[in-house]
Design an enzyme around this catalytic site. Sequence first.
Site, PDB file in Angstrom:
ATOM      1  N   ASN A 194      21.763  63.467  52.307  1.00 47.74           N
ATOM      2  CA  ASN A 194      22.796  64.492  52.437  1.00 47.74           C
ATOM      3  C   ASN A 194      22.135  65.737  53.009  1.00 47.74           C
ATOM      4  OD1 ASN A 194      24.744  66.448  52.066  1.00 47.74           O
ATOM      5  ND2 ASN A 194      24.724  66.354  49.819  1.00 47.74           N
ATOM      6  N   TRP A 195      22.418  65.997  54.275  1.00 49.84           N
ATOM      7  CA  TRP A 195      21.768  67.136  54.937  1.00 49.84           C
ATOM      8  C   TRP A 195      22.388  68.478  54.514  1.00 49.84           C
ATOM      9  CZ3 TRP A 195      20.385  65.973  60.799  1.00 49.84           C
ATOM     10  CH2 TRP A 195      19.368  64.999  60.839  1.00 49.84           C
ATOM     11  N   LYS A 196      23.531  68.430  53.822  1.00 52.73           N
ATOM     12  CA  LYS A 196      24.227  69.659  53.411  1.00 52.73           C
ATOM     13  C   LYS A 196      24.432  70.563  54.632  1.00 52.73           C
ATOM     14  CE  LYS A 196      22.444  68.947  48.804  1.00 52.73           C
ATOM     15  NZ  LYS A 196      21.978  69.502  47.545  1.00 52.73           N
ATOM     16  N   HIS A 255      30.797  66.079  45.484  1.00 49.17           N
ATOM     17  CA  HIS A 255      29.458  66.620  45.231  1.00 49.17           C
ATOM     18  C   HIS A 255      29.591  67.877  44.368  1.00 49.17           C
ATOM     19  CE1 HIS A 255      25.566  68.487  45.853  1.00 49.17           C
ATOM     20  NE2 HIS A 255      25.122  67.316  46.261  1.00 49.17           N
ATOM     21  N   GLU A 314      28.287  70.638  44.537  1.00 46.11           N
ATOM     22  CA  GLU A 314      28.412  71.892  45.306  1.00 46.11           C
ATOM     23  C   GLU A 314      29.850  72.090  45.782  1.00 46.11           C
ATOM     24  OE1 GLU A 314      25.123  71.110  47.941  1.00 46.11           O
ATOM     25  OE2 GLU A 314      23.761  71.319  46.238  1.00 46.11           O
ATOM     26  N   GLU A 338      24.354  62.647  39.733  1.00 44.88           N
ATOM     27  CA  GLU A 338      23.499  63.764  40.121  1.00 44.88           C
ATOM     28  C   GLU A 338      23.590  64.878  39.077  1.00 44.88           C
ATOM     29  OE1 GLU A 338      22.793  63.808  44.649  1.00 44.88           O
ATOM     30  OE2 GLU A 338      24.660  64.849  44.261  1.00 44.88           O
ATOM     31  N   GLY A 346      17.985  70.157  43.870  1.00 47.54           N
ATOM     32  CA  GLY A 346      17.278  71.211  44.586  1.00 47.54           C
ATOM     33  C   GLY A 346      16.348  72.040  43.725  1.00 47.54           C
ATOM     34  N   SER A 360      16.477  65.935  43.277  1.00 41.60           N
ATOM     35  CA  SER A 360      15.014  66.089  43.429  1.00 41.60           C
ATOM     36  C   SER A 360      14.275  64.754  43.590  1.00 41.60           C
ATOM     37  CB  SER A 360      14.439  66.905  42.276  1.00 41.60           C
ATOM     38  OG  SER A 360      14.971  68.228  42.297  1.00 41.60           O
ATOM     39  N   GLY A 399      18.905  65.042  48.931  1.00 38.13           N
ATOM     40  CA  GLY A 399      19.190  66.256  49.680  1.00 38.13           C
ATOM     41  C   GLY A 399      17.978  66.678  50.498  1.00 38.13           C
ATOM     42  N   GLY A 400      17.219  67.608  49.949  1.00 39.12           N
ATOM     43  CA  GLY A 400      16.102  68.220  50.675  1.00 39.12           C
ATOM     44  C   GLY A 400      15.165  67.235  51.349  1.00 39.12           C
TER      45      GLY A 400
HETATM   46  P1  PGA Z   1      18.136  67.343  46.279  1.00 44.43           P
HETATM   47  O1  PGA Z   1      19.729  67.229  46.411  1.00 44.43           O
HETATM   48  O2  PGA Z   1      17.577  65.982  46.657  1.00 44.43           O
HETATM   49  O3  PGA Z   1      17.751  68.404  47.283  1.00 44.43           O
HETATM   50  O4  PGA Z   1      17.826  67.708  44.884  1.00 44.43           O
HETATM   51  C1  PGA Z   1      20.397  66.076  45.984  1.00 44.43           C
HETATM   52  C2  PGA Z   1      21.858  66.182  46.314  1.00 44.43           C
HETATM   53  O5  PGA Z   1      22.460  67.243  46.125  1.00 44.43           O
HETATM   54  O6  PGA Z   1      22.465  65.187  46.770  1.00 44.43           O
END
Ligand code: PGA
Length: 249
Positions: free
Chosen positions: A9-11, A93, A95, A163, A169, A209, A230-231
């Site tokens: 997920n590149w957000k 998600h 977010e 998650e 993150g 993470s 994510g990251g």
């Molecule tokens: P992260 O994000 O790997 O940067 O912790 C995970 C996500 O939100 O899908």
Amino acid sequence: MRKKLAAGNWKMNGTTASLAEVDALLAAHPAPKCEILLCPPATLVSAMAARIGEGPIHTGGQDCHAEPSGAHTGDIAAGMLVDAGASHVIVGHSERRQDHHETDADIRAKASAATDAGLVAVICCGESDDQRVAGQTLDVIGTQLAGSIPDTATATNTVVAYEPIWAIGTGKVPTLEQIGEVHDFIRKILIERFGAETGDNISILYGGSVKPGNAAEIFDVANVDGALVGGASLKAADFSGIISALETA
Ligand code: PGA
């Protein structure tokens, strides 16, 4: 057979130049032993799908609207993602739940729209730090899943991602026991609601993470069928390490 899925997920990250990471991933995994999905920002879905072509990486959206079209400025319909070359979409998600006040009912409607359009819905759930400390984790997950997963979910059109919000993150990762407890619980809920055939075959991803260094031990946990990353999905070198760990899990 339950599918193994490494999803990135590149957000809100990435421009056209970032597609070079996709080239690097394709070069590193010409014939992967698991499914690979990248969900770039909406502006890149079409270009990424075109770049991958017949390659073994799926392209997905990060959200979709519940309606197929209409007066919804800034929103994207599931059918538009299909038209752009996507095969999956993330819905719910944390977010989106936080920043856009999405409710379980909203997420269920989005997931229905996604699967109606032919997309695989990656439905997210997860507890906050406060909820975990208060011992409410399983209640929260149970409520989110009951509200967010449509009755029409199948093992081919739905993936669940667990998650924990406090792990996203932050570099904080739950213990393997904590991950296992929630994944076992989600499996139980899916089997109770959809029957053994479907419930046992819906893939459950862990997210929060995940890095190349911790992926292998997480993938060893029962009922962890992959990761939502994510990251560490932004750089091919990092994501590739996670994919390799899943391939050998
Ligand atoms: P992260 O994000 O790997 O940067 O912790 C995970 C996500 O939100 O899908």
